[in-house]
Motif scaffolding. Structure first.
Motif, PDB file in Angstrom:
ATOM      1  N   PRO A   1       0.520  -0.985  -0.220  1.00 53.57           N
ATOM      2  CA  PRO A   1      -0.681  -0.021  -0.057  1.00 53.57           C
ATOM      3  C   PRO A   1       1.249   1.116   0.089  1.00 53.57           C
ATOM      4  O   PRO A   1       0.346   2.333  -0.011  1.00 53.57           O
ATOM      5  CB  PRO A   1      -1.086   0.114   1.192  1.00 53.57           C
ATOM      6  N   THR A   2       1.971   1.274   0.039  1.00 49.54           N
ATOM      7  CA  THR A   2       3.175   2.114   0.293  1.00 49.54           C
ATOM      8  C   THR A   2       3.112   2.584  -1.241  1.00 49.54           C
ATOM      9  O   THR A   2       4.038   3.481  -1.353  1.00 49.54           O
ATOM     10  CB  THR A   2       4.326   2.464   1.134  1.00 49.54           C
ATOM     11  N   THR A   3       2.916   1.937  -2.546  1.00 57.54           N
ATOM     12  CA  THR A   3       3.849   1.896  -3.842  1.00 57.54           C
ATOM     13  C   THR A   3       2.149   1.459  -4.342  1.00 57.54           C
ATOM     14  O   THR A   3       1.712   0.941  -4.329  1.00 57.54           O
ATOM     15  CB  THR A   3       4.911   1.512  -3.906  1.00 57.54           C
ATOM     16  N   GLU A   4       2.423   2.481  -5.843  1.00 54.88           N
ATOM     17  CA  GLU A   4       1.327   1.835  -6.608  1.00 54.88           C
ATOM     18  C   GLU A   4       1.796   0.929  -8.043  1.00 54.88           C
ATOM     19  O   GLU A   4       1.467   0.563  -8.834  1.00 54.88           O
ATOM     20  CB  GLU A   4       0.839   3.793  -7.547  1.00 54.88           C
ATOM     21  N   ASP A   5       3.220   0.870  -7.356  1.00 60.46           N
ATOM     22  CA  ASP A   5       4.158   0.181  -8.570  1.00 60.46           C
ATOM     23  C   ASP A   5       3.724  -1.322  -7.866  1.00 60.46           C
ATOM     24  O   ASP A   5       3.535  -1.887  -6.899  1.00 60.46           O
ATOM     25  CB  ASP A   5       5.508   0.142  -8.404  1.00 60.46           C
ATOM     26  N   ASP A   6       2.903  -1.895  -9.138  1.00 59.91           N
ATOM     27  CA  ASP A   6       2.034  -3.475  -8.835  1.00 59.91           C
ATOM     28  C   ASP A   6       3.267  -4.887  -8.324  1.00 59.91           C
ATOM     29  O   ASP A   6       3.610  -5.819  -7.956  1.00 59.91           O
ATOM     30  CB  ASP A   6       0.888  -3.916  -9.173  1.00 59.91           C
ATOM     31  N   ARG A   7       5.031  -4.058  -8.544  1.00 57.86           N
ATOM     32  CA  ARG A   7       5.657  -5.391  -8.565  1.00 57.86           C
ATOM     33  C   ARG A   7       5.949  -5.848  -7.154  1.00 57.86           C
ATOM     34  O   ARG A   7       6.623  -6.657  -6.441  1.00 57.86           O
ATOM     35  CB  ARG A   7       6.796  -5.015  -8.924  1.00 57.86           C
ATOM     36  N   TRP A   8       5.312  -4.802  -6.359  1.00 53.96           N
ATOM     37  CA  TRP A   8       5.569  -5.040  -4.549  1.00 53.96           C
ATOM     38  C   TRP A   8       4.641  -4.957  -3.872  1.00 53.96           C
ATOM     39  O   TRP A   8       3.066  -4.865  -3.778  1.00 53.96           O
ATOM     40  CB  TRP A   8       6.784  -3.769  -4.473  1.00 53.96           C
ATOM     41  N   VAL A   9       5.133  -6.034  -2.670  1.00 50.36           N
ATOM     42  CA  VAL A   9       4.108  -6.761  -2.274  1.00 50.36           C
ATOM     43  C   VAL A   9       4.643  -6.792  -0.805  1.00 50.36           C
ATOM     44  O   VAL A   9       5.917  -6.379   0.014  1.00 50.36           O
ATOM     45  CB  VAL A   9       3.783  -8.516  -2.297  1.00 50.36           C
ATOM     46  N   VAL A  10       3.184  -6.935   0.195  1.00 53.14           N
ATOM     47  CA  VAL A  10       3.913  -6.985   1.858  1.00 53.14           C
ATOM     48  C   VAL A  10       2.992  -7.987   2.241  1.00 53.14           C
ATOM     49  O   VAL A  10       2.387  -9.125   1.341  1.00 53.14           O
ATOM     50  CB  VAL A  10       3.087  -5.816   2.390  1.00 53.14           C
ATOM     51  N   VAL A  11       3.552  -8.311   3.391  1.00 52.84           N
ATOM     52  CA  VAL A  11       2.655  -9.687   3.644  1.00 52.84           C
ATOM     53  C   VAL A  11       2.404  -9.235   5.320  1.00 52.84           C
ATOM     54  O   VAL A  11       2.893  -7.954   6.083  1.00 52.84           O
ATOM     55  CB  VAL A  11       3.018 -11.047   3.624  1.00 52.84           C
ATOM     56  N   ASP A  12       1.312  -9.355   6.081  1.00 52.23           N
ATOM     57  CA  ASP A  12       1.065  -8.834   7.563  1.00 52.23           C
ATOM     58  C   ASP A  12       1.731 -10.456   8.728  1.00 52.23           C
ATOM     59  O   ASP A  12       1.851 -11.660   8.209  1.00 52.23           O
ATOM     60  CB  ASP A  12       0.064  -8.786   8.050  1.00 52.23           C
ATOM     61  N   ILE A  13       2.544  -9.753   9.530  1.00 50.69           N
ATOM     62  CA  ILE A  13       3.472 -10.392  10.329  1.00 50.69           C
ATOM     63  C   ILE A  13       2.689  -9.957  11.850  1.00 50.69           C
ATOM     64  O   ILE A  13       1.899  -8.897  12.416  1.00 50.69           O
ATOM     65  CB  ILE A  13       4.225 -10.753  10.424  1.00 50.69           C
ATOM     66  N   ALA A  14       2.674 -11.133  12.639  1.00 50.89           N
ATOM     67  CA  ALA A  14       2.351 -10.520  13.898  1.00 50.89           C
ATOM     68  C   ALA A  14       3.356 -11.200  15.294  1.00 50.89           C
ATOM     69  O   ALA A  14       3.821 -12.330  14.976  1.00 50.89           O
ATOM     70  CB  ALA A  14       0.940 -11.016  15.115  1.00 50.89           C
ATOM     71  N   PRO A  15       3.118  -9.697  15.983  1.00 50.15           N
ATOM     72  CA  PRO A  15       4.713 -11.379  17.348  1.00 50.15           C
ATOM     73  C   PRO A  15       3.931 -12.582  17.884  1.00 50.15           C
ATOM     74  O   PRO A  15       2.958 -12.909  18.200  1.00 50.15           O
ATOM     75  CB  PRO A  15       4.914 -10.213  18.216  1.00 50.15           C
ATOM     76  N   VAL A  16       4.819 -13.490  17.834  1.00 48.52           N
ATOM     77  CA  VAL A  16       4.751 -14.750  19.305  1.00 48.52           C
ATOM     78  C   VAL A  16       5.178 -14.609  20.083  1.00 48.52           C
ATOM     79  O   VAL A  16       5.081 -14.792  21.845  1.00 48.52           O
ATOM     80  CB  VAL A  16       5.718 -15.905  18.318  1.00 48.52           C
ATOM     81  N   GLN A  17       7.107 -14.468  20.550  1.00 52.45           N
ATOM     82  CA  GLN A  17       7.302 -14.160  21.901  1.00 52.45           C
ATOM     83  C   GLN A  17       8.817 -13.936  21.114  1.00 52.45           C
ATOM     84  O   GLN A  17       9.636 -14.022  20.405  1.00 52.45           O
ATOM     85  CB  GLN A  17       7.370 -15.927  22.298  1.00 52.45           C
ATOM     86  N   PRO A  18       8.904 -13.371  22.078  1.00 50.51           N
ATOM     87  CA  PRO A  18      10.608 -12.664  22.228  1.00 50.51           C
ATOM     88  C   PRO A  18      11.374 -14.119  22.340  1.00 50.51           C
ATOM     89  O   PRO A  18      11.729 -14.618  23.390  1.00 50.51           O
ATOM     90  CB  PRO A  18      10.654 -11.237  23.622  1.00 50.51           C
ATOM     91  N   LEU A  19      13.079 -13.797  21.639  1.00 45.65           N
ATOM     92  CA  LEU A  19      14.173 -15.043  22.547  1.00 45.65           C
ATOM     93  C   LEU A  19      14.413 -14.869  23.881  1.00 45.65           C
ATOM     94  O   LEU A  19      13.819 -13.977  24.189  1.00 45.65           O
ATOM     95  CB  LEU A  19      15.404 -14.404  21.475  1.00 45.65           C
ATOM     96  N   LYS A  20      14.427 -15.830  24.836  1.00 42.74           N
ATOM     97  CA  LYS A  20      14.630 -15.664  25.897  1.00 42.74           C
ATOM     98  C   LYS A  20      16.278 -14.813  25.675  1.00 42.74           C
ATOM     99  O   LYS A  20      16.204 -14.099  26.673  1.00 42.74           O
ATOM    100  CB  LYS A  20      15.506 -17.588  26.502  1.00 42.74           C
ATOM    101  N   ARG A  21      16.917 -15.352  24.984  1.00 50.54           N
ATOM    102  CA  ARG A  21      18.318 -14.678  24.511  1.00 50.54           C
ATOM    103  C   ARG A  21      18.658 -14.302  23.270  1.00 50.54           C
ATOM    104  O   ARG A  21      18.441 -14.708  22.388  1.00 50.54           O
ATOM    105  CB  ARG A  21      19.436 -15.041  25.295  1.00 50.54           C
ATOM    106  N   PRO A  22      18.928 -12.607  22.827  1.00 46.95           N
ATOM    107  CA  PRO A  22      18.894 -12.663  21.572  1.00 46.95           C
ATOM    108  C   PRO A  22      20.312 -13.194  21.275  1.00 46.95           C
ATOM    109  O   PRO A  22      20.932 -13.648  21.939  1.00 46.95           O
ATOM    110  CB  PRO A  22      19.193 -11.036  21.559  1.00 46.95           C
ATOM    111  N   VAL A  23      20.018 -13.718  20.363  1.00 46.95           N
ATOM    112  CA  VAL A  23      21.296 -14.603  19.303  1.00 46.95           C
ATOM    113  C   VAL A  23      22.026 -13.861  18.369  1.00 46.95           C
ATOM    114  O   VAL A  23      21.270 -13.273  17.086  1.00 46.95           O
ATOM    115  CB  VAL A  23      20.325 -16.099  18.197  1.00 46.95           C
ATOM    116  N   LYS A  24      22.993 -13.449  18.410  1.00 43.15           N
ATOM    117  CA  LYS A  24      24.216 -12.830  17.382  1.00 43.15           C
ATOM    118  C   LYS A  24      24.453 -13.416  16.373  1.00 43.15           C
ATOM    119  O   LYS A  24      24.774 -14.550  16.246  1.00 43.15           O
ATOM    120  CB  LYS A  24      25.479 -11.751  18.413  1.00 43.15           C
ATOM    121  N   LEU A  25      24.949 -12.655  15.226  1.00 44.35           N
ATOM    122  CA  LEU A  25      25.171 -13.218  14.296  1.00 44.35           C
ATOM    123  C   LEU A  25      26.256 -13.298  14.177  1.00 44.35           C
ATOM    124  O   LEU A  25      26.431 -14.948  13.399  1.00 44.35           O
ATOM    125  CB  LEU A  25      24.563 -11.962  12.424  1.00 44.35           C
ATOM    126  N   ASP A  26      27.131 -12.943  14.692  1.00 46.41           N
ATOM    127  CA  ASP A  26      29.189 -14.236  15.276  1.00 46.41           C
ATOM    128  C   ASP A  26      28.362 -14.978  15.464  1.00 46.41           C
ATOM    129  O   ASP A  26      29.408 -16.306  15.368  1.00 46.41           O
ATOM    130  CB  ASP A  26      29.641 -12.933  15.698  1.00 46.41           C
TER     131      ASP A  26
END
Length: 134
Positions: A72-97
């Motif tokens: 809905p933020t663009t009139e260019d029909d090539r781009w889409v969105v999905v809707d997401i909702a939170p389930v739960q935070p991780l008990k401890r964040p996991v770093k990329l490293d």
């Protein structure tokens, strides 16, 4: 069920924002591969919510609550969105490293193509990351 990872700059839209909003559409994706991944998402699929840029950390689990539709933020029909909702935070964040240091995850898209903002995750990879957060 499929599993995904979605990246967001926490200064733009963070895990805390998603929790506060309870649901949002995932807009602004302007990469064809990421867009195609969003088109594959189904209601109920689980998502690793990743803070990019400075944090580079998986911080929570979200779920797909609405399949792709026109961005809905663009009139260019090539781009889409999905809707997401939170389930739960991780008990401890996991770093990329940490993810990169785990040999079991050396084929993960996040490790091999870290710039892709919306990417598939294998169930085994999803489970390993959840285990790392314990």
């Amino acid at each position: 069920m499929n599993y995904w990872l979605m990246k967001s700059e926490p200064g733009t839209y963070s895990w805390d924002d998603l929790v506060k909003d309870k649901q949002t559409f995932w807009d602004g994706v302007r990469n064809y591969q990421a867009r195609n991944n969003m088109k594959e998402m189904k209601v109920g699929d689980l998502v690793l919510f990743y803070h990019s840029v400075n944090e580079k950390t998986v911080v929570g689990i979200a779920k797909i609550v609405k399949e792709h539709y026109q961005d809905p933020t663009t009139e260019d029909d090539r781009w889409v969105v999905v809707d997401i909702a939170p389930v739960q935070p991780l008990k401890r964040p996991v770093k990329l490293d940490e993810i990169k240091d785990d040999a079991r995850l050396d084929q993960m898209v996040l490790v091999r193509n870290s710039r892709l903002s919306v990417q598939p995750v294998k169930k085994e990879e999803f489970d390993i990351i959840l285990g790392m957060s314990e």
